[in-house]
Design a protein around this motif. Sequence first.
Motif, mmCIF file in Angstrom:
data_model
loop_
_atom_site.group_PDB
_atom_site.id
_atom_site.type_symbol
_atom_site.label_atom_id
_atom_site.label_comp_id
_atom_site.label_asym_id
_atom_site.label_seq_id
_atom_site.Cartn_x
_atom_site.Cartn_y
_atom_site.Cartn_z
ATOM 1 N N GLU A 118 3.521 -2.525 15.267
ATOM 2 C CA GLU A 118 3.957 -2.891 13.916
ATOM 3 C C GLU A 118 2.764 -3.280 13.054
ATOM 4 O OE1 GLU A 118 8.429 -4.594 15.078
ATOM 5 O OE2 GLU A 118 6.688 -5.929 15.032
ATOM 6 N N ALA A 119 1.839 -4.037 13.626
ATOM 7 C CA ALA A 119 0.634 -4.424 12.892
ATOM 8 C C ALA A 119 -0.172 -3.194 12.500
ATOM 9 C CB ALA A 119 -0.218 -5.374 13.730
ATOM 10 N N ALA A 120 -0.250 -2.229 13.402
ATOM 11 C CA ALA A 120 -0.991 -0.996 13.123
ATOM 12 C C ALA A 120 -0.323 -0.194 12.009
ATOM 13 C CB ALA A 120 -1.094 -0.153 14.388
ATOM 14 N N TRP A 121 1.005 -0.215 11.953
ATOM 15 C CA TRP A 121 1.712 0.488 10.868
ATOM 16 C C TRP A 121 1.376 -0.127 9.516
ATOM 17 C CZ3 TRP A 121 3.166 5.107 11.031
ATOM 18 C CH2 TRP A 121 3.811 5.671 12.134
ATOM 19 N N ILE A 122 1.319 -1.457 9.464
ATOM 20 C CA ILE A 122 0.989 -2.134 8.203
ATOM 21 C C ILE A 122 -0.439 -1.802 7.769
ATOM 22 C CG2 ILE A 122 0.476 -4.418 7.223
ATOM 23 C CD1 ILE A 122 2.982 -5.461 8.505
ATOM 24 N N ALA A 123 -1.366 -1.816 8.711
ATOM 25 C CA ALA A 123 -2.763 -1.507 8.392
ATOM 26 C C ALA A 123 -2.937 -0.047 8.007
ATOM 27 C CB ALA A 123 -3.654 -1.846 9.583
ATOM 28 N N ALA A 124 -2.074 0.816 8.516
ATOM 29 C CA ALA A 124 -2.211 2.255 8.277
ATOM 30 C C ALA A 124 -2.033 2.638 6.812
ATOM 31 C CB ALA A 124 -1.212 3.030 9.140
ATOM 32 N N VAL A 125 -1.328 1.810 6.034
ATOM 33 C CA VAL A 125 -1.096 2.169 4.630
ATOM 34 C C VAL A 125 -2.359 1.991 3.786
ATOM 35 C CG1 VAL A 125 1.322 1.482 4.820
ATOM 36 C CG2 VAL A 125 -0.321 -0.138 3.864
ATOM 37 N N LEU A 126 -3.323 1.244 4.301
ATOM 38 C CA LEU A 126 -4.570 1.047 3.566
ATOM 39 C C LEU A 126 -5.435 2.284 3.683
ATOM 40 C CD1 LEU A 126 -5.280 -2.571 4.859
ATOM 41 C CD2 LEU A 126 -4.266 -1.941 2.670
ATOM 42 N N PRO A 127 -6.142 2.701 2.649
ATOM 43 C CA PRO A 127 -6.335 2.017 1.359
ATOM 44 C C PRO A 127 -5.434 2.539 0.241
ATOM 45 C CG PRO A 127 -7.930 3.754 1.548
ATOM 46 C CD PRO A 127 -7.069 3.836 2.791
ATOM 47 N N ALA A 149 4.221 -8.177 3.476
ATOM 48 C CA ALA A 149 4.376 -6.828 4.013
ATOM 49 C C ALA A 149 5.159 -6.846 5.319
ATOM 50 C CB ALA A 149 3.003 -6.192 4.232
ATOM 51 N N SER A 150 4.889 -7.830 6.169
ATOM 52 C CA SER A 150 5.595 -7.947 7.448
ATOM 53 C C SER A 150 7.087 -8.147 7.235
ATOM 54 C CB SER A 150 5.033 -9.116 8.257
ATOM 55 O OG SER A 150 3.656 -8.941 8.518
ATOM 56 N N LYS A 151 7.420 -9.009 6.296
ATOM 57 C CA LYS A 151 8.832 -9.264 6.011
ATOM 58 C C LYS A 151 9.485 -8.068 5.323
ATOM 59 C CE LYS A 151 8.216 -14.266 5.745
ATOM 60 N NZ LYS A 151 8.181 -15.485 4.874
ATOM 61 N N TYR A 152 8.721 -7.384 4.457
ATOM 62 C CA TYR A 152 9.247 -6.240 3.707
ATOM 63 C C TYR A 152 9.518 -5.052 4.626
ATOM 64 C CZ TYR A 152 9.459 -2.555 0.154
ATOM 65 O OH TYR A 152 9.842 -1.485 -0.627
ATOM 66 N N TYR A 153 8.595 -4.752 5.518
ATOM 67 C CA TYR A 153 8.717 -3.570 6.374
ATOM 68 C C TYR A 153 9.462 -3.825 7.683
ATOM 69 C CZ TYR A 153 5.267 -1.370 3.285
ATOM 70 O OH TYR A 153 4.617 -0.845 2.191
ATOM 71 N N PHE A 154 9.294 -5.052 8.241
ATOM 72 C CA PHE A 154 9.854 -5.301 9.570
ATOM 73 C C PHE A 154 10.764 -6.522 9.654
ATOM 74 C CE2 PHE A 154 5.787 -3.030 10.302
ATOM 75 C CZ PHE A 154 6.313 -1.895 10.910
ATOM 76 N N GLY A 155 10.928 -7.252 8.566
ATOM 77 C CA GLY A 155 11.841 -8.381 8.553
ATOM 78 C C GLY A 155 11.420 -9.530 9.447
ATOM 79 N N LYS A 156 10.124 -9.722 9.613
ATOM 80 C CA LYS A 156 9.628 -10.803 10.458
ATOM 81 C C LYS A 156 8.302 -11.314 9.926
ATOM 82 C CE LYS A 156 9.348 -8.241 14.222
ATOM 83 N NZ LYS A 156 8.989 -7.804 15.610
ATOM 84 N N ASP A 171 4.102 4.936 3.344
ATOM 85 C CA ASP A 171 5.210 4.042 3.646
ATOM 86 C C ASP A 171 5.478 4.053 5.152
ATOM 87 O OD1 ASP A 171 7.519 2.585 3.850
ATOM 88 O OD2 ASP A 171 8.698 3.815 2.487
ATOM 89 N N PRO A 172 5.274 2.920 5.842
ATOM 90 C CA PRO A 172 5.542 2.863 7.284
ATOM 91 C C PRO A 172 6.986 3.179 7.643
ATOM 92 C CG PRO A 172 4.265 0.957 6.577
ATOM 93 C CD PRO A 172 4.729 1.661 5.334
ATOM 94 N N LYS A 173 7.904 2.977 6.693
ATOM 95 C CA LYS A 173 9.314 3.263 6.957
ATOM 96 C C LYS A 173 9.596 4.763 6.957
ATOM 97 C CE LYS A 173 11.031 -1.039 4.870
ATOM 98 N NZ LYS A 173 11.911 -1.607 3.806
ATOM 99 N N ASN A 174 8.743 5.517 6.311
ATOM 100 C CA ASN A 174 8.905 6.973 6.242
ATOM 101 C C ASN A 174 7.523 7.619 6.387
ATOM 102 O OD1 ASN A 174 10.104 9.497 5.863
ATOM 103 N ND2 ASN A 174 9.879 9.391 3.642
ATOM 104 N N PRO A 175 6.926 7.516 7.564
ATOM 105 C CA PRO A 175 5.535 7.950 7.743
ATOM 106 C C PRO A 175 5.357 9.464 7.738
ATOM 107 C CG PRO A 175 6.469 7.291 9.846
ATOM 108 C CD PRO A 175 7.488 6.955 8.801
ATOM 109 N N SER A 176 4.297 9.896 7.119
ATOM 110 C CA SER A 176 3.917 11.308 7.146
ATOM 111 C C SER A 176 3.196 11.592 8.459
ATOM 112 C CB SER A 176 2.984 11.611 5.975
ATOM 113 O OG SER A 176 1.792 10.845 6.095
#
Length: 214
Positions: free
Chosen positions: A174-183, A158-165, A189-194
């Motif tokens: 960035e970590a919070a964005w990844i966790a935000a998609v759960l559940p 997910a880190s590589k997919y969304y942030f390239g790292k 999508d962190p790239k296009n957040p509502s």
Amino acid sequence: MWKKIKQLIFIVLILNVIFIIWGRFFNPPITITQIGGLFEYGKLHRDYISYDEMGSNVKKAVIASEDQKFFNHNGFDYTAIEKAMKNNEKGKKLRGGSTISQQTAKNIFLWQGRSWIRKGLEAVYTFIIEKVWSKDIILERYLNSIEMGQGVFGVEAASKYYFGKSSKDLTTSEAAWIAAVLPNPKKYDPKNPSAYLRKKHNWIMRQMRNVSLK
């Protein structure tokens, strides 16, 4: 006939014991949910890494989002379960009271869904892995196997997919964005957040300040 059934049950039990012990040392080669994602999206992005390689930000973010009592409970958050049951009785839409341990049991050993059979098996597996595995192992298996996007599994992928790292290099935000998609990683999508996802992201950021990794 009954003898064959008993033999089959015995074999299944032995295989489960082996798989649980094996899982204490290794990540699962593949899960039912990952197979489902592969068929649904035609891709499977995952990159298993060790607990230490994950870094602290993504661990804190996911714990803050999913299970802030993780290091203190025995696999079940009875307060959260009771609250979920009361709200469900009232007809209110509320996510379940599943802990990270329960979600790990479901992701590694079982399938998605809300049947009573699956929930019963989930409880059994949760009890066992809490006894056989350590909290660090449970969290590592969870963070490596959890669905975090369409065909994306685990925090490293997910880190590589969304942030390239790598996940160890994620900032707090960035970590919070990844966790935000759960559940519901298939929807958000962190790239296009509502607006909702932005609100949840900010909440996770605040909650991370209270999370301790032990």
